[in-house]
Motif scaffolding. Sequence first.
Motif, PDB file in Angstrom:
ATOM      1  N   PHE A   1      10.024  -1.502 -19.085  1.00 12.03           N
ATOM      2  CA  PHE A   1       9.053  -0.748 -19.872  1.00 12.03           C
ATOM      3  C   PHE A   1       7.685  -0.877 -19.204  1.00 12.03           C
ATOM      4  CE2 PHE A   1      12.207  -2.133 -23.076  1.00 12.03           C
ATOM      5  CZ  PHE A   1      12.581  -0.905 -23.597  1.00 12.03           C
ATOM      6  N   ALA A   2       7.109   0.243 -18.797  1.00 13.51           N
ATOM      7  CA  ALA A   2       5.789   0.219 -18.190  1.00 13.51           C
ATOM      8  C   ALA A   2       4.737  -0.165 -19.220  1.00 13.51           C
ATOM      9  CB  ALA A   2       5.458   1.594 -17.605  1.00 13.51           C
ATOM     10  N   SER A   3       3.628  -0.751 -18.765  1.00 13.13           N
ATOM     11  CA  SER A   3       2.543  -1.114 -19.673  1.00 13.13           C
ATOM     12  C   SER A   3       2.053   0.128 -20.424  1.00 13.13           C
ATOM     13  CB  SER A   3       1.387  -1.745 -18.890  1.00 13.13           C
ATOM     14  OG  SER A   3       0.854  -0.821 -17.953  1.00 13.13           O
ATOM     15  N   HIS A   4       1.698  -0.079 -21.689  1.00 16.47           N
ATOM     16  CA  HIS A   4       1.161   0.965 -22.568  1.00 16.47           C
ATOM     17  C   HIS A   4       2.187   2.034 -22.945  1.00 16.47           C
ATOM     18  CE1 HIS A   4      -2.777  -0.804 -22.021  1.00 16.47           C
ATOM     19  NE2 HIS A   4      -2.649  -0.706 -20.704  1.00 16.47           N
ATOM     20  N   SER A   5       3.461   1.822 -22.603  1.00 14.86           N
ATOM     21  CA  SER A   5       4.496   2.760 -23.034  1.00 14.86           C
ATOM     22  C   SER A   5       5.009   2.343 -24.409  1.00 14.86           C
ATOM     23  CB  SER A   5       5.651   2.809 -22.034  1.00 14.86           C
ATOM     24  OG  SER A   5       6.309   1.553 -21.960  1.00 14.86           O
ATOM     25  N   ARG A   6       5.392   3.294 -25.231  1.00 12.46           N
ATOM     26  CA  ARG A   6       5.947   3.010 -26.551  1.00 12.46           C
ATOM     27  C   ARG A   6       7.384   2.542 -26.367  1.00 12.46           C
ATOM     28  NH1 ARG A   6       6.869   7.069 -29.547  1.00 12.46           N
ATOM     29  NH2 ARG A   6       6.512   6.077 -31.578  1.00 12.46           N
ATOM     30  N   HIS A   7       7.723   1.398 -26.946  1.00 11.49           N
ATOM     31  CA  HIS A   7       9.069   0.873 -26.758  1.00 11.49           C
ATOM     32  C   HIS A   7       9.462  -0.088 -27.887  1.00 11.49           C
ATOM     33  CE1 HIS A   7       6.516  -2.286 -25.004  1.00 11.49           C
ATOM     34  NE2 HIS A   7       7.490  -3.121 -25.333  1.00 11.49           N
ATOM     35  N   GLY A   8      10.734  -0.342 -27.951  1.00 12.42           N
ATOM     36  CA  GLY A   8      11.306  -1.298 -28.884  1.00 12.42           C
ATOM     37  C   GLY A   8      12.796  -1.352 -28.628  1.00 12.42           C
ATOM     38  N   VAL A   9      13.486  -2.304 -29.238  1.00 12.48           N
ATOM     39  CA  VAL A   9      14.943  -2.395 -29.123  1.00 12.48           C
ATOM     40  C   VAL A   9      15.536  -2.794 -30.471  1.00 12.48           C
ATOM     41  CG1 VAL A   9      14.978  -2.978 -26.656  1.00 12.48           C
ATOM     42  CG2 VAL A   9      14.837  -4.816 -28.353  1.00 12.48           C
ATOM     43  N   ARG A  10      16.776  -2.440 -30.666  1.00  8.89           N
ATOM     44  CA  ARG A  10      17.513  -2.871 -31.846  1.00  8.89           C
ATOM     45  C   ARG A  10      18.934  -3.200 -31.433  1.00  8.89           C
ATOM     46  NH1 ARG A  10      21.057   0.972 -33.813  1.00  8.89           N
ATOM     47  NH2 ARG A  10      21.214  -0.140 -35.779  1.00  8.89           N
ATOM     48  N   ASN A  11      19.596  -4.046 -32.220  1.00 14.73           N
ATOM     49  CA  ASN A  11      20.997  -4.360 -31.997  1.00 14.73           C
ATOM     50  C   ASN A  11      21.823  -3.168 -32.461  1.00 14.73           C
ATOM     51  OD1 ASN A  11      23.583  -5.375 -31.848  1.00 14.73           O
ATOM     52  ND2 ASN A  11      23.156  -7.251 -32.985  1.00 14.73           N
TER      53      ASN A  11
ATOM     54  N   SER B   1       0.807  -1.218   0.000  1.00 14.18           N
ATOM     55  CA  SER B   1       0.000   0.000   0.000  1.00 14.18           C
ATOM     56  C   SER B   1       0.839   1.267   0.000  1.00 14.18           C
ATOM     57  CB  SER B   1      -0.931   0.009   1.217  1.00 14.18           C
ATOM     58  OG  SER B   1      -0.182   0.122   2.426  1.00 14.18           O
ATOM     59  N   ASN B   2       2.164   1.141   0.150  1.00 12.53           N
ATOM     60  CA  ASN B   2       3.015   2.331   0.267  1.00 12.53           C
ATOM     61  C   ASN B   2       4.152   2.363  -0.748  1.00 12.53           C
ATOM     62  OD1 ASN B   2       2.015   3.757   2.818  1.00 12.53           O
ATOM     63  ND2 ASN B   2       2.281   1.666   3.553  1.00 12.53           N
ATOM     64  N   LEU B   3       3.967   1.719  -1.890  1.00 15.54           N
ATOM     65  CA  LEU B   3       5.046   1.639  -2.862  1.00 15.54           C
ATOM     66  C   LEU B   3       4.976   2.767  -3.895  1.00 15.54           C
ATOM     67  CD1 LEU B   3       5.082  -2.199  -3.621  1.00 15.54           C
ATOM     68  CD2 LEU B   3       6.714  -0.905  -2.237  1.00 15.54           C
ATOM     69  N   PRO B   4       6.133   3.272  -4.334  1.00 16.01           N
ATOM     70  CA  PRO B   4       6.142   4.253  -5.431  1.00 16.01           C
ATOM     71  C   PRO B   4       5.925   3.535  -6.764  1.00 16.01           C
ATOM     72  CG  PRO B   4       8.380   3.701  -4.812  1.00 16.01           C
ATOM     73  CD  PRO B   4       7.489   2.973  -3.829  1.00 16.01           C
ATOM     74  N   HIS B   5       5.617   4.291  -7.796  1.00 13.39           N
ATOM     75  CA  HIS B   5       5.436   3.714  -9.123  1.00 13.39           C
ATOM     76  C   HIS B   5       6.793   3.412  -9.755  1.00 13.39           C
ATOM     77  CE1 HIS B   5       1.102   3.859  -9.875  1.00 13.39           C
ATOM     78  NE2 HIS B   5       1.098   4.920  -9.092  1.00 13.39           N
ATOM     79  N   CYS B   6       6.846   2.332 -10.514  1.00 12.77           N
ATOM     80  CA  CYS B   6       8.062   1.946 -11.231  1.00 12.77           C
ATOM     81  C   CYS B   6       8.229   2.822 -12.469  1.00 12.77           C
ATOM     82  CB  CYS B   6       7.996   0.485 -11.678  1.00 12.77           C
ATOM     83  SG  CYS B   6       7.709  -0.719 -10.374  1.00 12.77           S
ATOM     84  N   GLY B   7       9.287   3.574 -12.553  1.00 11.24           N
ATOM     85  CA  GLY B   7       9.598   4.302 -13.769  1.00 11.24           C
ATOM     86  C   GLY B   7       8.555   5.322 -14.153  1.00 11.24           C
ATOM     87  N   LYS B   8       8.437   5.527 -15.462  1.00 11.94           N
ATOM     88  CA  LYS B   8       7.535   6.531 -16.006  1.00 11.94           C
ATOM     89  C   LYS B   8       6.463   5.837 -16.819  1.00 11.94           C
ATOM     90  CE  LYS B   8      11.115   8.209 -17.996  1.00 11.94           C
ATOM     91  NZ  LYS B   8      12.025   8.990 -18.837  1.00 11.94           N
ATOM     92  N   HIS B   9       5.244   6.355 -16.781  1.00  8.61           N
ATOM     93  CA  HIS B   9       4.152   5.747 -17.526  1.00  8.61           C
ATOM     94  C   HIS B   9       4.320   5.951 -19.027  1.00  8.61           C
ATOM     95  CE1 HIS B   9       1.503   4.243 -14.415  1.00  8.61           C
ATOM     96  NE2 HIS B   9       1.762   5.310 -13.705  1.00  8.61           N
ATOM     97  N   ASN B  10       5.086   6.952 -19.443  1.00  5.81           N
ATOM     98  CA  ASN B  10       5.192   7.241 -20.863  1.00  5.81           C
ATOM     99  C   ASN B  10       6.551   6.846 -21.438  1.00  5.81           C
ATOM    100  OD1 ASN B  10       6.712   9.126 -19.532  1.00  5.81           O
ATOM    101  ND2 ASN B  10       6.051  10.869 -20.769  1.00  5.81           N
ATOM    102  N   GLY B  11       7.270   5.980 -20.769  1.00  6.90           N
ATOM    103  CA  GLY B  11       8.565   5.589 -21.294  1.00  6.90           C
ATOM    104  C   GLY B  11       9.193   4.483 -20.480  1.00  6.90           C
ATOM    105  N   SER B  12      10.500   4.303 -20.622  1.00  4.64           N
ATOM    106  CA  SER B  12      11.198   3.238 -19.923  1.00  4.64           C
ATOM    107  C   SER B  12      12.170   3.825 -18.912  1.00  4.64           C
ATOM    108  CB  SER B  12      11.970   2.363 -20.917  1.00  4.64           C
ATOM    109  OG  SER B  12      12.991   3.120 -21.542  1.00  4.64           O
ATOM    110  N   THR B  13      12.566   3.006 -17.987  1.00  3.50           N
ATOM    111  CA  THR B  13      13.591   3.378 -17.028  1.00  3.50           C
ATOM    112  C   THR B  13      14.769   2.439 -17.237  1.00  3.50           C
ATOM    113  OG1 THR B  13      11.959   4.123 -15.420  1.00  3.50           O
ATOM    114  CG2 THR B  13      14.160   3.663 -14.606  1.00  3.50           C
TER     115      THR B  13
END
Length: 274
Positions: free
Chosen positions: A248-258, A22-34
């Motif tokens: 990557f938070a849910s609903h955040s825009r993301h991808g990876v490349r080599n 009940s007292n946890l902060p949110h992981c990262g940002k909702h609109n991106g990755s950490t």
Amino acid sequence: MATGYMDDGTESSHRAFMKLLSNLPHCGKHNGSTVFVAPTQLVSPSQPKAAVLDHCKSSVLAHLEVHASYLPRKGRHATSLPHRHHDEEVILMLGGAASLTANGPVATRGDLIYHPPQADHRIVASPMEGSSMVRESQYLAIRWTLVSRVQSLLEEGSLLRMPGDTSQFVEWSEPPASTVFRGGCRQTLLHRPTQWGSVQVHSTCLAPGKAGTNIHTDPHDVMIVVLRGTLQALPGGTLLPAGSVTYFASHSRHGVRNADNSTTSVHLAFEFLT
């Protein structure tokens, strides 16, 4: 370590865990990755345990925590006596070798050990194959509780484990060289469905310069661990060397490349599904 995180089977432990949630902060940002530093650089004989992602929550996960560990510690080649957690947990080996018991299957780099909620377990440093000498081991401990499970816990008023649910050892192997010529490869390593949801872990290799997928969104949280090479997080372009952890938070825009033009990259993706 947060109060109440360890489960001793008592009602007070149950209450402490629910209070933690009940007292946890949110992981990262909702609109991106950490992006987090390479965990193998965090641990050493003088600092055998370090937080990679401290206790936090998201719209999908009521609790998420990731730390890097090193064995031996304090002269011991094993973690504490068999213990348990309220969370589900995956141990990901980053180096060396370890097992669940002194005579159990030996996990090496890339291998996974899954623990269901409240399963008694410990980690024991083991000799590499063909050797009798126990060497140092590094691993990631990834622990989580789905929001849907907490809702069930509130209704049932207990944190009982599922009957017959046991730990699972998953062996990872280097992708065949032939797959690289086709641009990449993907292999599902772990899929553990429960009444609350599931976790899925897959291994992906990418040919030099190749992207995994187009930039997209997922309804679930995703965490990536780079095993070999260097990835580039998209959008943004942050470079992720081997050992890096990205959330990557849910609903955040993301991808990876080599990001390397000469080396095939390999990474593991953890998907927390509801």
